[in-house]
Scaffold this active site. Sequence first.
Site, PDB file in Angstrom:
ATOM      1  N   ASP A 143       2.305   1.880   3.294  1.00  0.00           N
ATOM      2  CA  ASP A 143       3.243   0.877   3.832  1.00  0.00           C
ATOM      3  C   ASP A 143       4.652   1.332   3.464  1.00  0.00           C
ATOM      4  O   ASP A 143       5.602   1.152   4.230  1.00  0.00           O
ATOM      5  CB  ASP A 143       3.051  -0.513   3.184  1.00  0.00           C
ATOM      6  CG  ASP A 143       1.718  -1.167   3.530  1.00  0.00           C
ATOM      7  OD1 ASP A 143       1.249  -0.981   4.657  1.00  0.00           O
ATOM      8  OD2 ASP A 143       1.167  -1.867   2.645  1.00  0.00           O
ATOM      9  N   GLU A 155      -8.297 -11.797  -7.201  1.00  0.00           N
ATOM     10  CA  GLU A 155      -8.185 -12.442  -5.889  1.00  0.00           C
ATOM     11  C   GLU A 155      -9.184 -13.589  -5.822  1.00  0.00           C
ATOM     12  O   GLU A 155     -10.385 -13.396  -6.044  1.00  0.00           O
ATOM     13  CB  GLU A 155      -8.451 -11.427  -4.767  1.00  0.00           C
ATOM     14  CG  GLU A 155      -8.518 -12.117  -3.414  1.00  0.00           C
ATOM     15  CD  GLU A 155      -8.219 -11.223  -2.222  1.00  0.00           C
ATOM     16  OE1 GLU A 155      -7.455 -10.252  -2.369  1.00  0.00           O
ATOM     17  OE2 GLU A 155      -8.765 -11.510  -1.152  1.00  0.00           O
ATOM     18  N   HIS A 214       0.888  -1.149   0.000  1.00  0.00           N
ATOM     19  CA  HIS A 214       0.000   0.000   0.000  1.00  0.00           C
ATOM     20  C   HIS A 214       0.930   1.202   0.000  1.00  0.00           C
ATOM     21  O   HIS A 214       2.048   1.130   0.553  1.00  0.00           O
ATOM     22  CB  HIS A 214      -0.878   0.024   1.255  1.00  0.00           C
ATOM     23  CG  HIS A 214      -1.892  -1.084   1.274  1.00  0.00           C
ATOM     24  ND1 HIS A 214      -2.099  -1.901   2.355  1.00  0.00           N
ATOM     25  CD2 HIS A 214      -2.742  -1.502   0.317  1.00  0.00           C
ATOM     26  CE1 HIS A 214      -3.035  -2.776   2.072  1.00  0.00           C
ATOM     27  NE2 HIS A 214      -3.442  -2.562   0.844  1.00  0.00           N
ATOM     28  N   ASP A 251      -2.766 -13.183  -0.806  1.00  0.00           N
ATOM     29  CA  ASP A 251      -3.403 -12.216   0.095  1.00  0.00           C
ATOM     30  C   ASP A 251      -4.109 -13.039   1.171  1.00  0.00           C
ATOM     31  O   ASP A 251      -5.299 -13.321   1.069  1.00  0.00           O
ATOM     32  CB  ASP A 251      -4.371 -11.303  -0.668  1.00  0.00           C
ATOM     33  CG  ASP A 251      -4.694 -10.040   0.115  1.00  0.00           C
ATOM     34  OD1 ASP A 251      -4.167  -9.879   1.236  1.00  0.00           O
ATOM     35  OD2 ASP A 251      -5.486  -9.207  -0.377  1.00  0.00           O
ATOM     36  N   HIS A 309     -12.299 -13.006  -3.696  1.00  0.00           N
ATOM     37  CA  HIS A 309     -13.226 -12.007  -4.242  1.00  0.00           C
ATOM     38  C   HIS A 309     -14.092 -12.642  -5.332  1.00  0.00           C
ATOM     39  O   HIS A 309     -15.289 -12.356  -5.434  1.00  0.00           O
ATOM     40  CB  HIS A 309     -12.459 -10.811  -4.809  1.00  0.00           C
ATOM     41  CG  HIS A 309     -11.671 -10.041  -3.778  1.00  0.00           C
ATOM     42  ND1 HIS A 309     -10.889  -8.960  -4.087  1.00  0.00           N
ATOM     43  CD2 HIS A 309     -11.558 -10.195  -2.434  1.00  0.00           C
ATOM     44  CE1 HIS A 309     -10.316  -8.473  -2.991  1.00  0.00           C
ATOM     45  NE2 HIS A 309     -10.712  -9.221  -1.966  1.00  0.00           N
ATOM     46  N   ASP A 350     -15.039 -11.586   4.015  1.00  0.00           N
ATOM     47  CA  ASP A 350     -13.822 -11.903   3.258  1.00  0.00           C
ATOM     48  C   ASP A 350     -12.813 -12.555   4.205  1.00  0.00           C
ATOM     49  O   ASP A 350     -12.278 -11.915   5.092  1.00  0.00           O
ATOM     50  CB  ASP A 350     -13.285 -10.578   2.697  1.00  0.00           C
ATOM     51  CG  ASP A 350     -12.071 -10.757   1.820  1.00  0.00           C
ATOM     52  OD1 ASP A 350     -11.719 -11.903   1.509  1.00  0.00           O
ATOM     53  OD2 ASP A 350     -11.469  -9.738   1.457  1.00  0.00           O
ATOM     54  N   ASP A 355      -9.875 -14.449   3.524  1.00  0.00           N
ATOM     55  CA  ASP A 355      -8.432 -14.497   3.208  1.00  0.00           C
ATOM     56  C   ASP A 355      -7.759 -15.726   3.806  1.00  0.00           C
ATOM     57  O   ASP A 355      -6.686 -15.653   4.422  1.00  0.00           O
ATOM     58  CB  ASP A 355      -7.720 -13.222   3.701  1.00  0.00           C
ATOM     59  CG  ASP A 355      -8.162 -11.977   2.949  1.00  0.00           C
ATOM     60  OD1 ASP A 355      -8.628 -12.100   1.806  1.00  0.00           O
ATOM     61  OD2 ASP A 355      -8.044 -10.869   3.509  1.00  0.00           O
TER      62      ASP A 355
END
Length: 343
Positions: free
Chosen positions: A52, A210, A49, A283, A213, A248, A250
């Site tokens: 980050d 993803e 990000h 992810d 997703h 979600d 992950d």
Amino acid sequence: MAGEFRFTFGPWNIHEGADPFGPNVRKTIEFDKKLKMYKKLDFDGVQFHDDDAVPDMDVLPPEKIVKKASELRNKLENHGLTAEFVAPRLWEDPRTIDGGYTSNDPKCREYSIERSKRSIDIADALGTDLLVLWFAREGTYIREAKDSKVAVERIVEAINAMLEYNSKIRVCIEPKPNEPMDQAYIPTTGHAIALGLLCIDPDRVGVNIESAHAILAGLDPSDEMGFALAHKKLWTVHLNDQNGLKFDEDKSFGSVDLRRALNQVRILDKYDYGKNGEWVGLDVKAMRTQKDETATKHLRNSRTTFLRLLEISRALDDSKIDELIKERDYEELEQYVVESLIR
Ligand code: 3MF
Ligand code: MG
């Protein structure tokens, strides 16, 4: 079918375990310590990000942001690591409460575009041409809150501003159907690719698929990948897993549905994913129950599962599969695939 895969993840994948109902349960690991973990876990790339990479970017002038990102690039090189992409984090600042590019407030839209340009500067300084856009808050809680046609036009306008700002940058959309929004505007790979066609330079707009997703959208991740591959748009992936239609999760790659995971590995391998420099991104989140010392296992495990499935996929007899397809004996084909996973 003999390509080599390189793996990457974002520092947010090593996290403190908070969820909407409870606080952190693990100690924060500082960024520099996380960087040291990458190679030990057999990962060579880092996804970022924007903040980050440059944590205080919102209060720094553009030149300072670039300077800090260049320093980070040296640090990455010292660790033998490569930056894969940068993604503007447009879901935490108060100015993104009602969306970034689709906010009803023009000042907030302006902030989001400016912030995205700074993200592009960071990507540039880190030596990557890939900008990932996860449209976290580009959607609505109630349908009447925004005009969906205008929203799409605003996203196009924002992407055009990015493409104009930097002639090298490639914008990679990460579609997701919901969460945090009730309804997201760019829910699937098809939407993302169609959105790219509305932009000034469609060749520089692709997708990050993803697994979770796609599953949340009721779709098969490997079919989404096939769609993107047919359009030459699969520029990165976020592999993980998801147990049905809920928040979600992950989860570690392959931890819910091995066959679904096998088919993702298989299509990536079949079409030489990685040959043009694409990375296998994960992810994944460690479970909240995981203790501090063992809270990176989900990363290693996901990579291991990918490579084990790759072996299984490559060991499948293609001529046998072709024969079964010719005979239209899909019962036998299904059993052949299932057996390969339970041997
Ligand atoms: C949300 C996500 C995000 C994105 C990330 C990079 C926090 O569901 O998947 O991870 O992947 O922001 O675009
Ligand atoms: Mg993701």
